[in-house]
Design a protein around this motif. Structure first.
Motif, PDB file in Angstrom:
ATOM      1  N   ASP A 136       1.269   6.233 -18.931  1.00  0.00           N
ATOM      2  CA  ASP A 136       0.040   5.541 -18.560  1.00  0.00           C
ATOM      3  C   ASP A 136       0.264   4.045 -18.325  1.00  0.00           C
ATOM      4  O   ASP A 136      -0.266   3.465 -17.364  1.00  0.00           O
ATOM      5  CB  ASP A 136      -1.028   5.742 -19.634  1.00  0.00           C
ATOM      6  N   ALA A 137       1.070   3.423 -19.184  1.00  0.00           N
ATOM      7  CA  ALA A 137       1.318   1.987 -19.045  1.00  0.00           C
ATOM      8  C   ALA A 137       2.094   1.689 -17.768  1.00  0.00           C
ATOM      9  O   ALA A 137       1.787   0.720 -17.044  1.00  0.00           O
ATOM     10  CB  ALA A 137       2.075   1.469 -20.263  1.00  0.00           C
ATOM     11  N   GLN A 138       3.091   2.510 -17.469  1.00  0.00           N
ATOM     12  CA  GLN A 138       3.862   2.308 -16.244  1.00  0.00           C
ATOM     13  C   GLN A 138       2.989   2.543 -15.011  1.00  0.00           C
ATOM     14  O   GLN A 138       3.066   1.799 -14.029  1.00  0.00           O
ATOM     15  CB  GLN A 138       5.058   3.253 -16.220  1.00  0.00           C
ATOM     16  N   ARG A 139       2.165   3.573 -15.083  1.00  0.00           N
ATOM     17  CA  ARG A 139       1.270   3.850 -13.955  1.00  0.00           C
ATOM     18  C   ARG A 139       0.355   2.662 -13.687  1.00  0.00           C
ATOM     19  O   ARG A 139       0.137   2.275 -12.532  1.00  0.00           O
ATOM     20  CB  ARG A 139       0.462   5.119 -14.240  1.00  0.00           C
ATOM     21  N   ALA A 140      -0.178   2.078 -14.740  1.00  0.00           N
ATOM     22  CA  ALA A 140      -1.056   0.915 -14.580  1.00  0.00           C
ATOM     23  C   ALA A 140      -0.307  -0.257 -13.958  1.00  0.00           C
ATOM     24  O   ALA A 140      -0.842  -0.974 -13.097  1.00  0.00           O
ATOM     25  CB  ALA A 140      -1.646   0.523 -15.926  1.00  0.00           C
ATOM     26  N   PHE A 200       5.645  -0.282  -0.426  1.00  0.00           N
ATOM     27  CA  PHE A 200       7.025  -0.504  -0.856  1.00  0.00           C
ATOM     28  C   PHE A 200       7.421  -1.978  -0.787  1.00  0.00           C
ATOM     29  O   PHE A 200       8.177  -2.461  -1.635  1.00  0.00           O
ATOM     30  CB  PHE A 200       7.988   0.368  -0.044  1.00  0.00           C
ATOM     31  N   ASN A 201       6.915  -2.698   0.206  1.00  0.00           N
ATOM     32  CA  ASN A 201       7.155  -4.139   0.245  1.00  0.00           C
ATOM     33  C   ASN A 201       6.671  -4.802  -1.043  1.00  0.00           C
ATOM     34  O   ASN A 201       7.287  -5.755  -1.541  1.00  0.00           O
ATOM     35  CB  ASN A 201       6.452  -4.771   1.443  1.00  0.00           C
ATOM     36  N   ALA A 202       5.579  -4.298  -1.579  1.00  0.00           N
ATOM     37  CA  ALA A 202       4.970  -4.900  -2.771  1.00  0.00           C
ATOM     38  C   ALA A 202       5.892  -4.844  -3.983  1.00  0.00           C
ATOM     39  O   ALA A 202       5.771  -5.666  -4.898  1.00  0.00           O
ATOM     40  CB  ALA A 202       3.646  -4.209  -3.089  1.00  0.00           C
ATOM     41  N   VAL A 203       6.814  -3.882  -4.017  1.00  0.00           N
ATOM     42  CA  VAL A 203       7.737  -3.768  -5.155  1.00  0.00           C
ATOM     43  C   VAL A 203       9.136  -4.271  -4.792  1.00  0.00           C
ATOM     44  O   VAL A 203      10.117  -3.983  -5.486  1.00  0.00           O
ATOM     45  CB  VAL A 203       7.801  -2.316  -5.679  1.00  0.00           C
ATOM     46  N   GLY A 204       9.232  -5.011  -3.691  1.00  0.00           N
ATOM     47  CA  GLY A 204      10.500  -5.604  -3.300  1.00  0.00           C
ATOM     48  C   GLY A 204      11.425  -4.676  -2.551  1.00  0.00           C
ATOM     49  O   GLY A 204      12.598  -5.016  -2.313  1.00  0.00           O
ATOM     50  N   ALA A 205      10.935  -3.508  -2.173  1.00  0.00           N
ATOM     51  CA  ALA A 205      11.718  -2.556  -1.397  1.00  0.00           C
ATOM     52  C   ALA A 205      11.357  -2.688   0.080  1.00  0.00           C
ATOM     53  O   ALA A 205      10.383  -3.345   0.441  1.00  0.00           O
ATOM     54  CB  ALA A 205      11.456  -1.136  -1.879  1.00  0.00           C
ATOM     55  N   SER A 206      12.117  -2.040   0.930  1.00  0.00           N
ATOM     56  CA  SER A 206      11.792  -1.980   2.348  1.00  0.00           C
ATOM     57  C   SER A 206      11.448  -0.544   2.706  1.00  0.00           C
ATOM     58  O   SER A 206      11.852   0.396   2.017  1.00  0.00           O
ATOM     59  CB  SER A 206      12.961  -2.477   3.203  1.00  0.00           C
ATOM     60  N   ALA A 207      10.680  -0.400   3.769  1.00  0.00           N
ATOM     61  CA  ALA A 207      10.265   0.929   4.201  1.00  0.00           C
ATOM     62  C   ALA A 207      10.585   1.102   5.679  1.00  0.00           C
ATOM     63  O   ALA A 207      10.379   0.185   6.475  1.00  0.00           O
ATOM     64  CB  ALA A 207       8.780   1.133   3.952  1.00  0.00           C
ATOM     65  N   ILE A 208      11.075   2.274   6.037  1.00  0.00           N
ATOM     66  CA  ILE A 208      11.470   2.570   7.405  1.00  0.00           C
ATOM     67  C   ILE A 208      10.747   3.841   7.839  1.00  0.00           C
ATOM     68  O   ILE A 208      10.810   4.871   7.149  1.00  0.00           O
ATOM     69  CB  ILE A 208      12.995   2.777   7.516  1.00  0.00           C
ATOM     70  N   ALA A 209      10.067   3.785   8.968  1.00  0.00           N
ATOM     71  CA  ALA A 209       9.400   4.971   9.505  1.00  0.00           C
ATOM     72  C   ALA A 209      10.421   5.812  10.266  1.00  0.00           C
ATOM     73  O   ALA A 209      10.993   5.362  11.254  1.00  0.00           O
ATOM     74  CB  ALA A 209       8.256   4.563  10.417  1.00  0.00           C
ATOM     75  N   LEU A 210      10.643   7.020   9.768  1.00  0.00           N
ATOM     76  CA  LEU A 210      11.580   7.944  10.408  1.00  0.00           C
ATOM     77  C   LEU A 210      10.895   9.293  10.605  1.00  0.00           C
ATOM     78  O   LEU A 210      10.047   9.692   9.791  1.00  0.00           O
ATOM     79  CB  LEU A 210      12.818   8.163   9.533  1.00  0.00           C
ATOM     80  N   PRO A 211      11.244  10.036  11.654  1.00  0.00           N
ATOM     81  CA  PRO A 211      10.714  11.389  11.814  1.00  0.00           C
ATOM     82  C   PRO A 211      11.086  12.266  10.623  1.00  0.00           C
ATOM     83  O   PRO A 211      12.206  12.163  10.091  1.00  0.00           O
ATOM     84  CB  PRO A 211      11.368  11.875  13.105  1.00  0.00           C
ATOM     85  N   PHE A 212      10.188  13.133  10.250  1.00  0.00           N
ATOM     86  CA  PHE A 212      10.405  13.995   9.098  1.00  0.00           C
ATOM     87  C   PHE A 212      11.667  14.840   9.263  1.00  0.00           C
ATOM     88  O   PHE A 212      12.423  15.052   8.313  1.00  0.00           O
ATOM     89  CB  PHE A 212       9.177  14.895   8.908  1.00  0.00           C
ATOM     90  N   ARG A 247       0.261   0.482 -10.264  1.00  0.00           N
ATOM     91  CA  ARG A 247      -0.980   0.330  -9.495  1.00  0.00           C
ATOM     92  C   ARG A 247      -1.327  -1.132  -9.301  1.00  0.00           C
ATOM     93  O   ARG A 247      -1.721  -1.545  -8.195  1.00  0.00           O
ATOM     94  CB  ARG A 247      -2.136   1.042 -10.203  1.00  0.00           C
ATOM     95  N   GLU A 248      -1.175  -1.932 -10.331  1.00  0.00           N
ATOM     96  CA  GLU A 248      -1.502  -3.354 -10.226  1.00  0.00           C
ATOM     97  C   GLU A 248      -0.638  -4.036  -9.167  1.00  0.00           C
ATOM     98  O   GLU A 248      -1.103  -4.928  -8.454  1.00  0.00           O
ATOM     99  CB  GLU A 248      -1.294  -4.034 -11.580  1.00  0.00           C
ATOM    100  N   THR A 249       0.599  -3.605  -9.034  1.00  0.00           N
ATOM    101  CA  THR A 249       1.523  -4.216  -8.080  1.00  0.00           C
ATOM    102  C   THR A 249       1.314  -3.710  -6.652  1.00  0.00           C
ATOM    103  O   THR A 249       1.358  -4.489  -5.694  1.00  0.00           O
ATOM    104  CB  THR A 249       2.975  -3.935  -8.505  1.00  0.00           C
ATOM    105  N   MET A 250       1.065  -2.420  -6.488  1.00  0.00           N
ATOM    106  CA  MET A 250       1.078  -1.809  -5.158  1.00  0.00           C
ATOM    107  C   MET A 250      -0.291  -1.722  -4.502  1.00  0.00           C
ATOM    108  O   MET A 250      -0.393  -1.802  -3.262  1.00  0.00           O
ATOM    109  CB  MET A 250       1.681  -0.400  -5.249  1.00  0.00           C
ATOM    110  N   ALA A 267      13.874   4.212 -12.461  1.00  0.00           N
ATOM    111  CA  ALA A 267      13.230   4.452 -13.753  1.00  0.00           C
ATOM    112  C   ALA A 267      12.106   3.469 -14.030  1.00  0.00           C
ATOM    113  O   ALA A 267      11.170   3.780 -14.764  1.00  0.00           O
ATOM    114  CB  ALA A 267      14.263   4.374 -14.873  1.00  0.00           C
ATOM    115  N   ALA A 268      12.194   2.258 -13.462  1.00  0.00           N
ATOM    116  CA  ALA A 268      11.208   1.216 -13.767  1.00  0.00           C
ATOM    117  C   ALA A 268      10.856   0.456 -12.505  1.00  0.00           C
ATOM    118  O   ALA A 268      11.585   0.488 -11.498  1.00  0.00           O
ATOM    119  CB  ALA A 268      11.771   0.265 -14.820  1.00  0.00           C
ATOM    120  N   LEU A 269       9.757  -0.243 -12.558  1.00  0.00           N
ATOM    121  CA  LEU A 269       9.241  -0.986 -11.411  1.00  0.00           C
ATOM    122  C   LEU A 269      10.280  -1.934 -10.834  1.00  0.00           C
ATOM    123  O   LEU A 269      10.459  -2.021  -9.609  1.00  0.00           O
ATOM    124  CB  LEU A 269       7.989  -1.754 -11.851  1.00  0.00           C
ATOM    125  N   GLU A 270      10.995  -2.623 -11.702  1.00  0.00           N
ATOM    126  CA  GLU A 270      11.952  -3.620 -11.232  1.00  0.00           C
ATOM    127  C   GLU A 270      13.158  -2.997 -10.525  1.00  0.00           C
ATOM    128  O   GLU A 270      13.895  -3.689  -9.796  1.00  0.00           O
ATOM    129  CB  GLU A 270      12.441  -4.494 -12.384  1.00  0.00           C
TER     130      GLU A 270
END
Length: 338
Positions: free
Chosen positions: A295-299, A181-193, A302-305, A159-162
């Motif tokens: 709009d505020a959440q989108r901003a 995703f690293n920018a928001v403290g998450a991890s990302a894994i490349a997997l086949p679709f 964007r600022e984080t990612m 629901a929120a950035l955090e």
């Protein structure tokens, strides 16, 4: 030329030899793409083909090959480059290994939410800089077509950035997407679709990003608890022709083709937007909890990612990428009034 390219070339030639009739047209462009003939990309190409034939008095004919008839994306990109076929419409996300400069289109929140502002960027100096980056590859890229925007699902609350910290998300094999995703403290894994549904179902990853119509078609709402309509990522198509074939056209025919693709672009976008609405209605029938960025959440997102993803892009795209980013950031500020 390596063995893989030779095999791909032979496959394309075999298909074309088997299906193409003799043609009396002065210029014939065989154009391949991956979507079915019922999807917006193909419907748009049919509109363009009709306009081009009409406005050149039949001198230019587009022969369309949907649904991967001429191969997968890489085979068609290379086939167009080598002149085995005249054109292709390829998702930008499939072109990064071919042209690192185009990965700018993977950067999150590249476009404003407003569709008119987004199109001003797509069709202005920034979009032209992206198209021009294909010239050294022997390709004439003439248009960027919108093909939807990505949203995010997860089995954990988003629901929120955090909320993103500590979660894991499947992405395509792109350092830009990993860094978003690293920018928001998450991890990302490349997997086949093809492995994604099971990976979500079994908890290999918590979530994923895709356009709403892909989410609905693949039924990810069955194995996900939360959807955030973020529209953070732009799915863009690049329209490309073989440079030699393009150069063989009279200038007035080149103009007709470019103008036809631009004229049809809004109709393609409208078809894609309608598909998103239909998909969202289907998703709402499930038990998934749905949020939407204001709009505020989108901003804030964007600022984080944006910055980390942009820097990952620059690390791979070098000086050519820096020139595109400079053009983009100046144009973005002008378009959105920053």
């Amino acid at each position: 030329m390596n063995r893989r390219v030779l095999l791909a070339s032979a496959a394309i030639c075999a298909v074309l030899a088997g299906v193409l009739p003799a043609s009396a047209q002065e210029f014939v462009a065989r154009i391949g793409h991956l979507e079915s003939d019922q999807q917006p990309r193909h419907q748009g190409l049919e509109m363009v083909a009709e306009l081009v034939s009409e406005r050149t008095d039949g001198a230019v004919e587009f022969q369309l090959f949907p649904a991967g008839q001429l191969g997968q994306a890489r085979e068609m990109n290379e086939g167009t480059q080598l002149g085995l076929m005249e054109g292709t419409v390829s998702p930008a996300a499939f072109l990064a290994g071919f042209n690192p400069a185009v990965s700018i289109l993977d950067v999150p929140f590249l476009y404003p939410a407003d569709r008119e502002q987004a199109n001003a960027l797509r069709t202005g100096p920034f979009g032209q800089a992206v198209l021009d980056s294909f010239a050294p590859l022997g390709l004439k890229a003439i248009a960027i077509w919108p093909n939807g925007r990505k949203s995010i699902t997860s089995n954990e609350d988003i629901a929120a950035l955090e909320n993103f910290a500590g979660q894991s998300f499947r992405v395509m094999d792109s350092q830009v997407l990993i860094e978003q995703f690293n920018a928001v403290g998450a991890s990302a894994i490349a997997l086949p679709f093809g492995e994604l549904y099971t990976a979500l179902q079994t908890g290999v990853v918590d979530g994923q990003e895709n356009a709403l119509d892909t989410i609905a078609t693949m039924k990810y709402q069955e194995v996900q608890d939360y959807l955030l309509i973020s529209e953070h990522g732009a799915n863009e198509d690049i329209v490309m022709f073989n440079q030699g074939w393009w150069d063989s056209l009279p200038a007035e025919y080149q103009t007709v083709i470019v103008e036809a693709f631009e004229e049809v672009r809004p109709e393609v976008e409208a078809l894609k937007e309608a598909a998103q609405e239909t998909a969202l209605a289907a998703i709402r029938e499930s038990d998934i909890t749905i949020y939407e960025l204001d709009d505020a959440q989108r901003a804030a997102f964007r600022e984080t990612m944006y910055g980390p993803a942009r820097d990952a892009y620059l690390a791979g795209a070098g000086d050519a990428g820096q020139a595109i980013v400079d053009t983009y950031e100046a144009e973005y500020a002008a378009v959105v009034g920053e």
